[in-house]
Design an enzyme around this catalytic site. Structure first.
Site, PDB file in Angstrom:
ATOM      1  N   LYS A 189       0.834  -1.218   0.000  1.00 55.55           N
ATOM      2  CA  LYS A 189       0.000   0.000   0.000  1.00 55.55           C
ATOM      3  C   LYS A 189       0.866   1.265   0.000  1.00 55.55           C
ATOM      4  O   LYS A 189       0.699   2.152  -0.829  1.00 55.55           O
ATOM      5  CB  LYS A 189      -0.935   0.019   1.231  1.00 55.55           C
ATOM      6  N   ARG A 249     -10.679   0.103   8.285  1.00 56.26           N
ATOM      7  CA  ARG A 249     -10.340  -1.319   8.469  1.00 56.26           C
ATOM      8  C   ARG A 249     -11.462  -2.070   9.145  1.00 56.26           C
ATOM      9  O   ARG A 249     -11.261  -3.210   9.591  1.00 56.26           O
ATOM     10  CB  ARG A 249      -9.088  -1.444   9.327  1.00 56.26           C
ATOM     11  N   ARG A 293      11.528  -5.487   5.083  1.00 51.91           N
ATOM     12  CA  ARG A 293      11.240  -4.046   4.934  1.00 51.91           C
ATOM     13  C   ARG A 293      12.119  -3.205   5.859  1.00 51.91           C
ATOM     14  O   ARG A 293      12.387  -3.549   7.000  1.00 51.91           O
ATOM     15  CB  ARG A 293       9.786  -3.756   5.275  1.00 51.91           C
ATOM     16  N   ARG A 313      -1.325  -9.612  12.504  1.00 55.21           N
ATOM     17  CA  ARG A 313      -1.896  -8.508  11.711  1.00 55.21           C
ATOM     18  C   ARG A 313      -2.735  -9.049  10.554  1.00 55.21           C
ATOM     19  O   ARG A 313      -3.778  -8.504  10.215  1.00 55.21           O
ATOM     20  CB  ARG A 313      -0.768  -7.600  11.179  1.00 55.21           C
TER      21      ARG A 313
HETATM   22  P1  AP5 Z   1       4.745  -1.537   1.919  1.00 54.14           P
HETATM   23  O1  AP5 Z   1       4.465  -0.693   0.738  1.00 54.14           O
HETATM   24  O2  AP5 Z   1       5.428  -0.906   3.087  1.00 54.14           O
HETATM   25  O3  AP5 Z   1       3.414  -2.307   2.379  1.00 54.14           O
HETATM   26  P2  AP5 Z   1       2.112  -1.806   3.170  1.00 54.14           P
HETATM   27  O4  AP5 Z   1       0.942  -2.510   2.570  1.00 54.14           O
HETATM   28  O5  AP5 Z   1       2.089  -0.316   3.231  1.00 54.14           O
HETATM   29  O6  AP5 Z   1       2.428  -2.471   4.562  1.00 54.14           O
HETATM   30  P3  AP5 Z   1       2.143  -2.061   6.069  1.00 54.14           P
HETATM   31  O7  AP5 Z   1       2.851  -3.090   6.882  1.00 54.14           O
HETATM   32  O8  AP5 Z   1       2.459  -0.626   6.315  1.00 54.14           O
HETATM   33  O9  AP5 Z   1       0.637  -2.331   6.208  1.00 54.14           O
HETATM   34  P4  AP5 Z   1      -0.120  -2.587   7.516  1.00 54.14           P
HETATM   35  O10 AP5 Z   1      -1.504  -2.469   7.038  1.00 54.14           O
HETATM   36  O11 AP5 Z   1       0.210  -3.828   8.235  1.00 54.14           O
HETATM   37  O12 AP5 Z   1       0.451  -1.470   8.499  1.00 54.14           O
HETATM   38  P5  AP5 Z   1      -0.063  -0.051   8.907  1.00 54.14           P
HETATM   39  O13 AP5 Z   1       1.130   0.786   9.078  1.00 54.14           O
HETATM   40  O14 AP5 Z   1      -1.146   0.444   8.039  1.00 54.14           O
HETATM   41  O15 AP5 Z   1       5.609  -2.786   1.406  1.00 54.14           O
HETATM   42  C1  AP5 Z   1       6.090  -3.753   2.296  1.00 54.14           C
HETATM   43  C2  AP5 Z   1       7.492  -4.225   1.847  1.00 54.14           C
HETATM   44  O16 AP5 Z   1       7.379  -4.895   0.592  1.00 54.14           O
HETATM   45  C3  AP5 Z   1       8.491  -3.068   1.609  1.00 54.14           C
HETATM   46  O17 AP5 Z   1       9.766  -3.488   2.007  1.00 54.14           O
HETATM   47  C4  AP5 Z   1       8.452  -2.824   0.091  1.00 54.14           C
HETATM   48  O18 AP5 Z   1       9.693  -2.337  -0.410  1.00 54.14           O
HETATM   49  C5  AP5 Z   1       8.163  -4.234  -0.431  1.00 54.14           C
HETATM   50  N1  AP5 Z   1       7.318  -4.206  -1.621  1.00 54.14           N
HETATM   51  C6  AP5 Z   1       6.217  -3.428  -1.856  1.00 54.14           C
HETATM   52  N2  AP5 Z   1       5.683  -3.717  -3.056  1.00 54.14           N
HETATM   53  C7  AP5 Z   1       6.462  -4.702  -3.597  1.00 54.14           C
HETATM   54  C8  AP5 Z   1       6.414  -5.424  -4.829  1.00 54.14           C
HETATM   55  N3  AP5 Z   1       5.449  -5.210  -5.730  1.00 54.14           N
HETATM   56  N4  AP5 Z   1       7.375  -6.363  -5.046  1.00 54.14           N
HETATM   57  C9  AP5 Z   1       8.357  -6.621  -4.116  1.00 54.14           C
HETATM   58  N5  AP5 Z   1       8.448  -5.949  -2.937  1.00 54.14           N
HETATM   59  C10 AP5 Z   1       7.510  -5.012  -2.679  1.00 54.14           C
HETATM   60  O19 AP5 Z   1      -0.705  -0.374  10.324  1.00 54.14           O
HETATM   61  C11 AP5 Z   1       0.088  -0.785  11.421  1.00 54.14           C
HETATM   62  C12 AP5 Z   1      -0.788  -1.007  12.629  1.00 54.14           C
HETATM   63  O20 AP5 Z   1      -1.442   0.226  12.989  1.00 54.14           O
HETATM   64  C13 AP5 Z   1      -1.931  -2.010  12.456  1.00 54.14           C
HETATM   65  O21 AP5 Z   1      -1.489  -3.333  12.683  1.00 54.14           O
HETATM   66  C14 AP5 Z   1      -2.924  -1.524  13.526  1.00 54.14           C
HETATM   67  O22 AP5 Z   1      -2.517  -1.946  14.810  1.00 54.14           O
HETATM   68  C15 AP5 Z   1      -2.766  -0.016  13.441  1.00 54.14           C
HETATM   69  N6  AP5 Z   1      -3.718   0.590  12.489  1.00 54.14           N
HETATM   70  C16 AP5 Z   1      -3.420   1.090  11.251  1.00 54.14           C
HETATM   71  N7  AP5 Z   1      -4.532   1.554  10.662  1.00 54.14           N
HETATM   72  C17 AP5 Z   1      -5.556   1.340  11.538  1.00 54.14           C
HETATM   73  C18 AP5 Z   1      -6.957   1.579  11.493  1.00 54.14           C
HETATM   74  N8  AP5 Z   1      -7.563   2.109  10.423  1.00 54.14           N
HETATM   75  N9  AP5 Z   1      -7.691   1.234  12.568  1.00 54.14           N
HETATM   76  C19 AP5 Z   1      -7.121   0.694  13.672  1.00 54.14           C
HETATM   77  N10 AP5 Z   1      -5.799   0.426  13.761  1.00 54.14           N
HETATM   78  C20 AP5 Z   1      -5.034   0.736  12.719  1.00 54.14           C
END
Ligand code: AP5
Length: 218
Positions: free
Chosen positions: A10, A86, A121, A161
């Site tokens: 994302k 979410r 990552r 997660r």
């Molecule tokens: P990356 O682009 O960083 O992936 P992402 O989908 O953004 O991953 P996140 O881990 O940030 O998502 P998440 O939903 O778990 O975490 P969030 O921060 O939102 O890519 C990942 C890796 O893959 C990178 O190294 C990249 O280089 C590589 N990559 C990307 N695309 C690629 C490709 N095509 N090919 C190869 N490699 C690739 O949330 C964290 C926590 O916050 C949650 O667990 C929850 O506790 C809380 N939270 C967040 N939002 C909410 C909400 N709305 N409500 C309640 N709690 C929430």
């Protein structure tokens, strides 16, 4: 809006989308990590849930996201919401305000790949850029030396997660079914972007949108 399992890409795709279309990127996870880093009361509470891979309670997240969406830059340039909503209740909180996206992008990636992406990552605290030790390695030794690893980026925590994601994704999709595109996120980041770009540019053309798609850095 862009949605998908943890590490589905994302944040990476948001970087490419905003570069081309000039939207304001609002990532719920980044807003929460900023609170954690600031050591605020909300941040301390949020961290307890983030460490367990659970959703942070709505009373913290919903207001945070609403406030960011209503800021003038988001209103003027248009927004790209990442990692929110979410749950059904989070989606309904926006529906009640009449806030609805033009498009809901769901990235679909195999579980095996997700774990590999999480573990490799790294983040650059200076530029905010997302790297991967194998797929997007840092360009210089200097950048490599300052990269950080997220506290919830372990194999054990990504599985928690992922469970949370599976429990909620259907409910969220039910609200945006008519505007959802499912994108194969297993491909390279350029190929994934090509799929998204084609949908966004088609939408801009079809709806004659002025914003959210003002190109400033194609
Ligand atoms: P990356 O682009 O960083 O992936 P992402 O989908 O953004 O991953 P996140 O881990 O940030 O998502 P998440 O939903 O778990 O975490 P969030 O921060 O939102 O890519 C990942 C890796 O893959 C990178 O190294 C990249 O280089 C590589 N990559 C990307 N695309 C690629 C490709 N095509 N090919 C190869 N490699 C690739 O949330 C964290 C926590 O916050 C949650 O667990 C929850 O506790 C809380 N939270 C967040 N939002 C909410 C909400 N709305 N409500 C309640 N709690 C929430």
């Amino acid at each position: 809006m862009i949605s998908g399992a943890p590490a589905s890409g994302k944040g990476t795709q948001c970087g490419l989308i905003i570069k081309k279309y000039g939207l304001v990127h609002i990532a719920a996870g980044d807003l929460l990590r900023a609170e954690v880093a600031a050591g605020s009361e909300n941040g301390k509470r949020a961290k307890e849930y983030m460490e367990k891979g659970q959703l942070v309670p709505n009373e913290i997240v919903v207001m945070m996201v609403k406030e960011r969406l209503l800021k003038s830059d988001s209103q003027e340039k248009g927004w790209l919401l990442d990692g929110y909503p979410r749950s059904l209740s989070q989606a309904m909180a926006l529906e009640e305000l009449g806030i609805r996206p033009e498009l809901f992008i769901l990235l679909e990636v195999s579980e095996e790949k997700l774990v590999e992406r999480v573990v490799g990552r790294r983040l650059d605290p200076v530029t905010g850029k997302i790297y991967h030790l194998s797929y997007s390695p840092p360009e210089t030794e200097e950048i490599a030396a300052r990269l950080t690893h997220r506290f919830d980026d372990t194999e054990e925590k990504v599985k928690l997660r992922l469970q949370t994601h599976h429990q909620n994704v259907k409910d969220v999709l039910s609200i945006y079914e008519d505007i959802t595109i499912k994108v194969d996120g297993n491909a390279s980041k350029e190929d994934v972007f090509a799929q998204i770009d084609s949908a966004v540019s088609g939408l801009v053309e079809q709806k004659g949108l002025q914003h959210p798609c003002v190109k400033y850095d194609a």
